[in-house]
Every structure is written in structure tokens, then in C-alpha cells.
Design an enzyme around this catalytic site. Structure first.
Site, short mmCIF file in Angstrom:
data_model
loop_
_atom_site.label_atom_id
_atom_site.label_comp_id
_atom_site.label_asym_id
_atom_site.label_seq_id
_atom_site.Cartn_x
_atom_site.Cartn_y
_atom_site.Cartn_z
N GLN A 58 0.80 -1.22 0.00
CA GLN A 58 0.00 0.00 0.00
C GLN A 58 0.84 1.28 0.00
OE1 GLN A 58 -2.69 -1.76 3.27
NE2 GLN A 58 -4.05 -0.41 2.18
N HIS A 102 -1.67 -5.33 -12.81
CA HIS A 102 -1.12 -5.14 -14.15
C HIS A 102 -1.93 -5.91 -15.20
CE1 HIS A 102 3.01 -4.23 -12.15
NE2 HIS A 102 2.22 -3.17 -12.19
N ASP A 154 2.39 0.51 -8.10
CA ASP A 154 3.75 0.56 -8.66
C ASP A 154 4.61 1.62 -7.96
OD1 ASP A 154 2.87 -1.34 -10.40
OD2 ASP A 154 3.18 -0.17 -12.23
N ARG A 170 3.91 0.25 12.93
CA ARG A 170 3.58 -1.07 12.40
C ARG A 170 3.66 -1.04 10.88
NH1 ARG A 170 -2.07 -3.89 11.28
NH2 ARG A 170 -1.20 -5.85 10.58
N HIS A 211 1.20 -9.14 4.90
CA HIS A 211 0.05 -8.24 4.74
C HIS A 211 -0.36 -8.26 3.27
CE1 HIS A 211 -2.10 -4.66 6.78
NE2 HIS A 211 -2.70 -4.88 5.62
N ASN A 220 -1.79 -10.78 8.61
CA ASN A 220 -2.79 -9.74 8.81
C ASN A 220 -4.14 -10.11 8.19
OD1 ASN A 220 -3.47 -6.77 9.42
ND2 ASN A 220 -4.04 -6.98 7.27
N GLU A 221 -5.18 -10.13 9.01
CA GLU A 221 -6.57 -10.28 8.58
C GLU A 221 -6.85 -11.55 7.78
OE1 GLU A 221 -8.12 -6.71 6.80
OE2 GLU A 221 -8.05 -5.64 8.69
N ASN A 278 -7.89 -5.92 14.53
CA ASN A 278 -8.29 -4.85 13.61
C ASN A 278 -9.80 -4.69 13.67
OD1 ASN A 278 -5.64 -4.83 12.83
ND2 ASN A 278 -6.01 -5.32 10.67
N TYR A 290 -13.17 -1.91 12.51
CA TYR A 290 -13.60 -0.67 11.85
C TYR A 290 -15.06 -0.33 12.11
CZ TYR A 290 -9.14 -0.49 9.41
OH TYR A 290 -7.81 -0.40 9.13
N GLU A 320 -5.29 -2.10 14.13
CA GLU A 320 -5.85 -1.18 13.13
C GLU A 320 -7.20 -0.67 13.61
OE1 GLU A 320 -6.24 -2.48 9.03
OE2 GLU A 320 -4.25 -3.38 9.08
#
Ligand SMILES: *[C@@H]1O[C@H](CO)[C@@H](O)[C@H](O)[C@H]1NC(C)=O
Ligand SMILES: *[C@@H]1O[C@H](CO)[C@@H](O)[C@H](O)[C@H]1NC(C)=O
Length: 495
Positions: free
Chosen positions: A37, A57, A70, A95, A140, A184-185, A325, A327, A392
Site C-alpha cells: 500500500q 497489471h 507501482d 507497524r 500483509h 494480517n486479517e 483490527n 472498523y 488497526e
């Protein structure tokens, strides 16, 4: 622009109940990112191809704005600037994740990239030199495409490949990294990646491929944990956990059926991964329901794989802390929903959100602060007061969001107030909080159409200029004072 001065306090307005508690002195604050990310440099230094490189891509139409990572935030070339900005936030830890194909370009352990080692060594050393603790996620979401070509997380072979990769990371960086998050997740990796055609690698195998994925994620986590425990812990003295995501599922009514549906969501979404890791096997209700549904659907055996006794022993207790995590929250009522077969269909719940809950740029990430507290209390009861590190939590802003991000400030103030209540009133063992995210970044299938950061990143500027948003000042104040101050005067930061 550095965040060196603390804001003055203007008129004290009414505190939300609970907001006047203080975080314990040893409570740690941090911010989080993930390699794909933010890093960019997608083939610099001989980096290998990940599933996200391959997918973005090859099938750009799968991404909302056709974009890719990219360049992303170009953090591959901006270690010093990122460290300056982290330092300005005064956070205790950062992190970030290691890109598996940057370190092992072939995906396998036959070749370690010198440039990959250099990049992460430089980042870790500079963090430590600036008094910021590195907290590293091993995985991740950027599995090497070479391993995906073999079926990725649906192929049991990944357990050994992940173990090899983890061992190399511990060996290379474990002298300085003391907090490791293996994966992660897992729910998103498996249900969205191998089930629901939502994220890479875009398999379409709900309730089958996703359960195979989950099985190997759990075994891979345990493999990495045990490698650390047997080969490194004595010398390195660090800790290893896993980050599992969950919303809170609030029963739609007080009926036994609705309460069971909500509890089954917890057990079969969150407990799918944590029950094996903490208690040794899948939650009994998950075993029962998936076995029964599989029979009804004429599968010759359960779609949910089984662990052997030996595996159960190897998996059980492979967790030093729980990374959480979170939200948002959903209402859950008893009923049948989702494709057949699928996890949600196996659970037997119908989920929805209340229209009066405030929305963010991600439609389902509605503001329901009390859900976090209920989730923390559930975790405390279910997993014997395990130590929780919130890895998170954060607010999705729109693409045209500016640095005047008052909604994000509201989100952090309200959610952190619930964390305070969980600590002081419910006696939950919560030792740290990580804001997602440090800066705006590449939001997977949503591309650059959403902003989660405390630093605004100008993705149209080749320099990827970072500018602190108002929330950065508010967070810095919370980190320093260990208190939430809803009356901060932010005007002086507008220019
Ligand atoms: C997934 O597979 C099912 C069953 O073959 C099909 O009905 C559905 O359209 C597929 N979904 C996607 C998004 O490809
Ligand atoms: C890029 O950004 C950094 C940090 O803000 C700044 O020091 C540098 O001068 C910028 N470079 C260009 C070419 O704008």
C-alpha cells in the site's frame, strides 16, 4: 511542516462520557501501513512479483480507478521523510509489513535479495535511532505470484514456504524487531481473496477454497510461531502474535435466535482463526454447522478441513498477544443469507447496518463506537483476558478529502473513548492502539479513491508530497498526554 508544538486549549466543551479517563502510562500508541500500500518500487532492486503486482497489471479493471501500487506513496525511496513524519506524531511504534517478494524475489528461500535486506535494515535502524519501536507484520497480503501459481494459500505447501520466509525475517531482523505479527486479517485473505472475488487473487470459491485457505493460514501462523519459539526466542526475547479482524455483531433482537446468530458470527468469523490458535481446534459450533451443511449439500466430507491431533497440539497456544483490527459494527439476525456454500451461509445470520449510523467513504465502515467496546469485552470473556493490541482502527475519507479531516478526528475521539471505557470499566487488558493509517495509501481494490491517512499524500505529485491533516495534531496530542481532549483548538494549524 513539522508537528512540534502542542495546540493550545480553548473553551472546554462537554466531554463524551468516559472521555476523561487516561490511558495507562505504559499504554503504547502507533500508526500502521502495509508494504504494497505504500512502498512502490515494485520491481526496484530485483523485487519479485506479488499477487497484487500481477493482478493490477493484468486486470486493471478489477480496481475501482484502474490504478496500482507501482509507486504508491513511494516509501521505498522516502525512508527519511517517513521517519520525520512518524517522529512528529511522537508515536511509540510503527507497524509496517515486509514484502515477501521484495525479500525473497523467487518467493522461495533459495535467494535472499540484498536490496530487500538493505531496505528493511535501513528502515528498522532509522526507526530505532529515532526512538520508534518497529512492529513488523510478516504477511500483509502480498504473496509472491510464484507461490500463487501453485494455489497460494489453498495449497498446503505454503505452510513450509511461509515458515522458511518467517525464519529468514527472524534471523535478519529479530535482533532489533521485538514484536512480530505473522499474518494480517485472515478472514479477508481467505473469504475475500479465495471466496468472494473481492481482493487478489480473486478466486471464486466461497465456503470451500476459503476454508482451505483458512486452514493453511492457521498452520502457517503456528509454523512461524513455533520457529520463533524454538529457534529465536531465547536469544531475541521478542513476542509473536497474529492480527485478526472483526466487526462487532449486535443481535437484532433479544430473541434466542438472534443472539445465537450474532454469537455464531463471532465464533465463525473471528473464532474461525482464534479458537484454533488459542484453544486448539475450530470452534465446536463451526465444526457442527459446517459439517451438517456439507452433508445436506451432498459433499462427501465436510468443507471445513480437520486438524490432526498432532496439529492441534502444535497450534494451541501459539500466541503471545492478540492483534485486533476493527472498523465497524453490523446488526445480526437469524436467517439464511449468502451464496451456497459460503461462510455467511454456514453461520446462519443476516447482517445489516442501521441507516442512522454515520457513513464514511467506505459504505460499510459506519461509525458505531460502542461496537468496539462490546467486541473487546467479548474477547476478554472468550479468551481469558488475553492481551489485546489494537493493530488497526481508522476512518475512510473520500478521495477529495482535504487536510481539514474533522470526521476522522471525531472517529478517533469516539473510538478511543470506548477503548478507555473498556480499560477502566471493563478491565480489559489492552496494551496498545494503532491508527490506520499513518498516511493516505493504495487501498487495494478501491485504488486511490479513499483516504485513511493522518498525512495527506498528493498522488498527482511525482514527489508524493505528504502534509499533516488536522487529525495528525489531535493524535499527537493523545499520544503525548494519554488523554482525549475534544476541545483542542485546531485553528492555528490551518496554515
Ligand atoms: C462465482 O461462481 C458462481 C458459481 O459458478 C457464479 O454464479 C458467480 O457469478 C461467480 N462470481 C463471480 C464474481 O465471478
Ligand atoms: C519532495 O518532498 C520533500 C519533502 O517534502 C522535499 O524536501 C523535496 O524538496 C521535494 N522535492 C521536490 C522535487 O519537490
Amino acid at each position: 511542516m513539522l508537528l512540534t508544538t502542542l495546540p493550545v486549549i480553548s473553551v472546554i466543551i462537554a466531554f463524551a462520557a468516559g472521555a476523561d479517563y487516561k490511558f495507562p502510562n505504559n499504554f503504547k500508541f502507533g500508526v500502521a501501513t502495509a508494504s504494497y500500500q505504500i512502498e512502490g518500487g515494485w520491481k526496484d532492486g530485483g523485487k519479485g512479483e506479488s499477487i497484487w503486482d500481477y493482478q493490477t497489471h493484468t486486470f486493471p479493471n478489477r480496481i475501482l480507478d484502474g490504478s496500482n501500487g507501482d509507486i504508491a506513496c513511494d516509501s521505498y525511496n522516502k525512508i527519511d521523510e517517513d521517519i520525520r513524519n512518524l517522529k512528529a506524531l511522537k508515536v511509540d511504534f510503527y507497524r509496517f509489513s515486509i514484502s515477501w517478494p521484495r525479500l525473497l524475489p523467487s518467493g522461495f528461500a533459495n535467494e535472499i535479495s540484498e536490496d530487500g535486506v538493505r531496505y528493511y535494515n535501513e528502515l528498522i535502524d532509522k526507526l530505532i535511532a529515532n526512538g520508534i519501536e518497529p512492529m513488523v507484520t510478516l504477511y500483509h497480503w502480498d504473496v509472491p505470484q510464484s507461490i500463487e501459481n501453485l494455489g497460494g494459500w489453498t495449497n498446503r505447501a505454503i505452510v513450509d514456504y511461509f515458515g522458511d520466509y518467517a525464519r529468514i525475517c527472524f534471523k535478519l531482523f529479530g535482533d532489533r524487531v521485538k514484536t512480530w505479527i505473522t499474518i494480517n486479517e485472515p478472514y479477508s485473505i481467505c473469504e475475500y481473496g479465495y471466496g468472494n472475488v473481492i481482493t487478489a487473487p480473486y478466486y471464486n470459491s466461497t465456503g470451500i477454497g476459503s476454508y482451505a485457505c483458512g486452514h493453511h493460514v492457521i498452520l502457517s501462523h503456528a509454523k512461524a510461531y513455533n520457529i520463533y519459539a524454538f529457534e529465536f526466542r531465547f536469544k531475541q526475547r521478542g513476542r509473536v502474535g497474529i492480527t485478526v479482524e472483526s466487526s462487532w455483531w449486535e443481535p437484532d433482537s433479544n430473541s434466542k435466535e438472534d443472539r445465537t446468530a450474532a454469537e455464531n458470527m463471532m465464533q465463525m468469523y473471528f473464532g474461525w482463526f482464534l479458537h484454533p490458535i488459542i484453544k486448539g481446534d475450530y470452534p465446536p459450533v463451526m465444526r457442527l454447522r459446517v459439517d451438517k451443511k456439507s452433508r445436506e449439500q451432498h459433499f462427501p466430507r465436510s468443507r471445513l478441513p480437520r486438524f490432526t491431533i498432532k496439529e492441534i497440539i502444535e497450534i494451541k497456544g501459539t500466541i503471545d498477544f492478540l492483534g485486533l483490527n476493527h472498523y465497524t459494527t453490523f446488526m445480526a439476525k437469524s436467517g439464511t443469507d449468502g451464496p451456497v456454500p459460503s461462510n455467511i451461509n454456514d453461520v446462519g445470520a443476516i447482517l445489516y447496518q442501521k441507516p442512522e449510523w454515520k457513513q464514511s467513504a467506505r459504505e460499510v465502515f459506519r461509525l458505531v463506537p460502542w461496537g468496539l467496546r462490546k467486541l473487546l469485552v467479548w474477547v476478554k470473556k472468550e479468551y481469558r483476558n488475553i492481551e489485546v493490541l489494537i493493530t488497526e482502527n481508522g476512518y475512510a475519507g473520500k478521495e477529495d478529502e482535504t487536510t481539514n479531516d474533522i470526521e476522522r478526528i471525531e472517529y478517533y475521539n469516539l473510538y478511543l473513548t470506548e477503548v478507555l471505557k473498556a480499560i477502566h470499566e471493563d478491565k480489559c487488558k489492552i496494551t496498545g492502539y494503532t491508527a490506520w493509517s499513518f498516511m493516505d495509501n493504495y487501498e487495494w481494490t478501491d485504488g486511490y479513491t479513499m483516504r485513511f491517512g493522518m498525512y495527506y499524500v498528493d498522488f498527482k505529485d511525482p514527489n508524493r508530497t505528504r502534509t499533516p491533516k488536522k487529525s495528525a495534531f489531535v493524535y499527537q496530542n493523545i499520544v503525548v498526554t494519554k488523554k482525549i481532549d475534544t476541545s483542542l483548538d485546531l485553528h492555528e494549524f490551518l496554515h
